[in-house]
Design a protein around this motif. Structure first.
Motif, PDB file in Angstrom:
ATOM      1  N   ARG A  26     -99.491 -51.224 -17.866  1.00  0.00           N
ATOM      2  CA  ARG A  26     -98.723 -50.413 -18.727  1.00  0.00           C
ATOM      3  C   ARG A  26     -96.912 -50.711 -18.601  1.00  0.00           C
ATOM      4  N   GLN A  67     -97.671 -49.209 -28.393  1.00  0.00           N
ATOM      5  CA  GLN A  67     -96.447 -48.024 -28.632  1.00  0.00           C
ATOM      6  C   GLN A  67     -96.099 -48.233 -29.945  1.00  0.00           C
ATOM      7  N   PRO A 126     -93.037 -42.326 -24.634  1.00  0.00           N
ATOM      8  CA  PRO A 126     -93.719 -41.817 -23.538  1.00  0.00           C
ATOM      9  C   PRO A 126     -92.930 -40.401 -23.162  1.00  0.00           C
ATOM     10  N   HIS A 149     -96.115 -39.734 -19.505  1.00  0.00           N
ATOM     11  CA  HIS A 149     -97.212 -39.560 -19.699  1.00  0.00           C
ATOM     12  C   HIS A 149     -97.438 -40.216 -21.307  1.00  0.00           C
ATOM     13  N   TRP A 150     -98.462 -41.121 -21.318  1.00  0.00           N
ATOM     14  CA  TRP A 150     -98.522 -42.000 -22.785  1.00  0.00           C
ATOM     15  C   TRP A 150     -99.891 -41.458 -23.257  1.00  0.00           C
ATOM     16  N   SER A 151     -99.843 -40.806 -24.259  1.00  0.00           N
ATOM     17  CA  SER A 151    -100.620 -40.222 -25.149  1.00  0.00           C
ATOM     18  C   SER A 151    -101.872 -41.333 -25.392  1.00  0.00           C
TER      19      SER A 151
END
Length: 384
Positions: free
Chosen positions: A50, A80, A87, A91-93
């Motif tokens: 990530r 992205q 983010p 937190h990354w959807s």
């Protein structure tokens, strides 16, 4: 250049290739990266897939002949702008968290398909397996797995090369790093769903991740990020407390039970099991059929309103916000003081008394608005 530098397999994720690279050269992970390549910064106590270190990617590029930009495509960074924008609080959807704790993994963020691991000449882990949207294998149509069935430990294949007594094994990625259970021996699970078109729509949604766009309706050009932002909203509402009636009506219609977040549970979609996420995504895929007619029909039966969809509807993408504003806005219209003043002046000009009942009638309002308009009239009348 390293004597052995196996090529990244199609769709392989960076950490998987890094482990295979060390093992192909006959070294344990710490020895390979720290002693041989001279990279002394931490690697496995962070989510390298990530948030990869540019210094690490540069070093790998120098020793394997791959460009840094090429290695970045093995990470989650290319998502992205396609799945998520910025983010929020780490937190990354749509990206499953692995729960990094030192060099351990506390959460089952890496999924896998046992048939893919078994059938490939070289066992490796794929980049899409970190996506919360990826709930079924695109090749075998079985539900994704997330833990070892024997010890229930999350997948952490990098730990095959960490610690004393560990051995280098070209097929190590087929096995659980904790109990050495053969993950390829698992029996695949195939889910059932009463509406076959929902399956096809879900497959198209997953395919849209790589295509980079989705048809969002006649008033919106083909898009990726706006679609997935709206999709994430629908999934969250359906499984959250605001979607109780919507969930019940949809479950009754399809004859299935729609999962929801019990009090105390982590309510983020990315933390749910593959089976739970699959049901939620199939339910939303069903709602997207003949958009927005089917969705609005269900909302009418469930008395679902605009305010339950999102706290800030104006921040939703147009394809979803326009439907909410046009069809789900149940807010009572209230006149502003200028309108009430004009209505009172009209009554006076036509020889009528200005009373609360007359004001609401001429403004086309219901009786429960009389107190408000009467107050507005008195305040505006005093100001004149």
């Amino acid at each position: 250049m390293l004597p052995m530098h196996p090529q990244p397999q199609p769709g392989e994720i960076l950490s998987s290739w890094m482990v295979r690279l060390a093992f192909a050269n006959g070294f344990m992970l710490h020895t390979f990266y720290d002693k041989l390549l001279g990279y002394h910064a931490p690697i496995w106590n962070r989510d390298t897939d990530r948030d990869p270190s540019i210094a690490l990617l540069t070093l790998l590029a120098q020793h394997t002949g791959h460009a840094v930009a090429e290695l970045q495509t093995l990470t989650l960074l290319p998502y992205q702008g396609r799945l998520f924008d910025t983010p929020i609080n780490g937190h990354w959807s749509w990206i499953r968290p692995v729960g990094v704790y030192h060099r351990k993994r506390k959460r089952p963020g890496m999924q896998f398909c046992p048939l893919c691991l078994a059938q490939s000449p070289t066992s490796y882990y794929r980049l899409p397996w970190r996506l919360a949207l990826y709930v079924v294998c695109e090749h075998h149509q079985c539900v994704m797995e997330e833990c070892c069935p024997a010890c229930h430990a999350p997948i952490a294949f990098h730990r095959h090369g960490i610690g004393r007594g560990k051995t280098v094994d070209d097929e190590a990625l087929r096995f659980c790093c904790h109990c050495h259970f053969n993950l390829t021996s698992m029996n695949p699970v195939f889910a059932t769903w009463p509406d076959p078109p929902s399956w096809e729509r879900l497959r198209r949604i997953i395919a849209a991740i790589e295509q980079g766009y989705w048809e969002c309706g006649p008033l919106t050009p083909p898009c990726s990020l706006p679609f997935f932002i709206g999709l994430r909203t629908l999934v969250s509402v359906l499984s959250g407390r605001n979607g109780r009636q919507l969930r019940q009506r949809l479950g009754d219609t399809l004859g299935v039970e729609i999962p929801w977040n019990s009090p105390g549970q982590h309510d983020e979609f990315e933390y749910q099991s593959p089976a739970t996420r699959l049901i939620l995504l199939l339910a939303v895929a069903w709602l997207l059929e003949d958009w927005p007619s089917r969705f609005l029909s269900l909302c009418t039966r469930a008395h679902f309103t605009r305010s339950r969809l999102a706290e800030r509807v104006d921040q939703l993408p147009f394809w979803l916000a326009s439907v909410a504003d046009t069809h789900l806005d149940r807010r009572r219209y209230l006149p502003n003081p200028a309108e009430t003043l004009s209505a009172g002046q009209y009554l006076l000009a036509h020889g009528q008394k200005v009373i609360p009942r007359a004001l609401v009638n001429i403004l086309g309002l219901t009786a429960d608005c009389m107190e408000l308009v009467w107050k507005q009239w008195h305040e505006s009348d005093k100001a004149m």
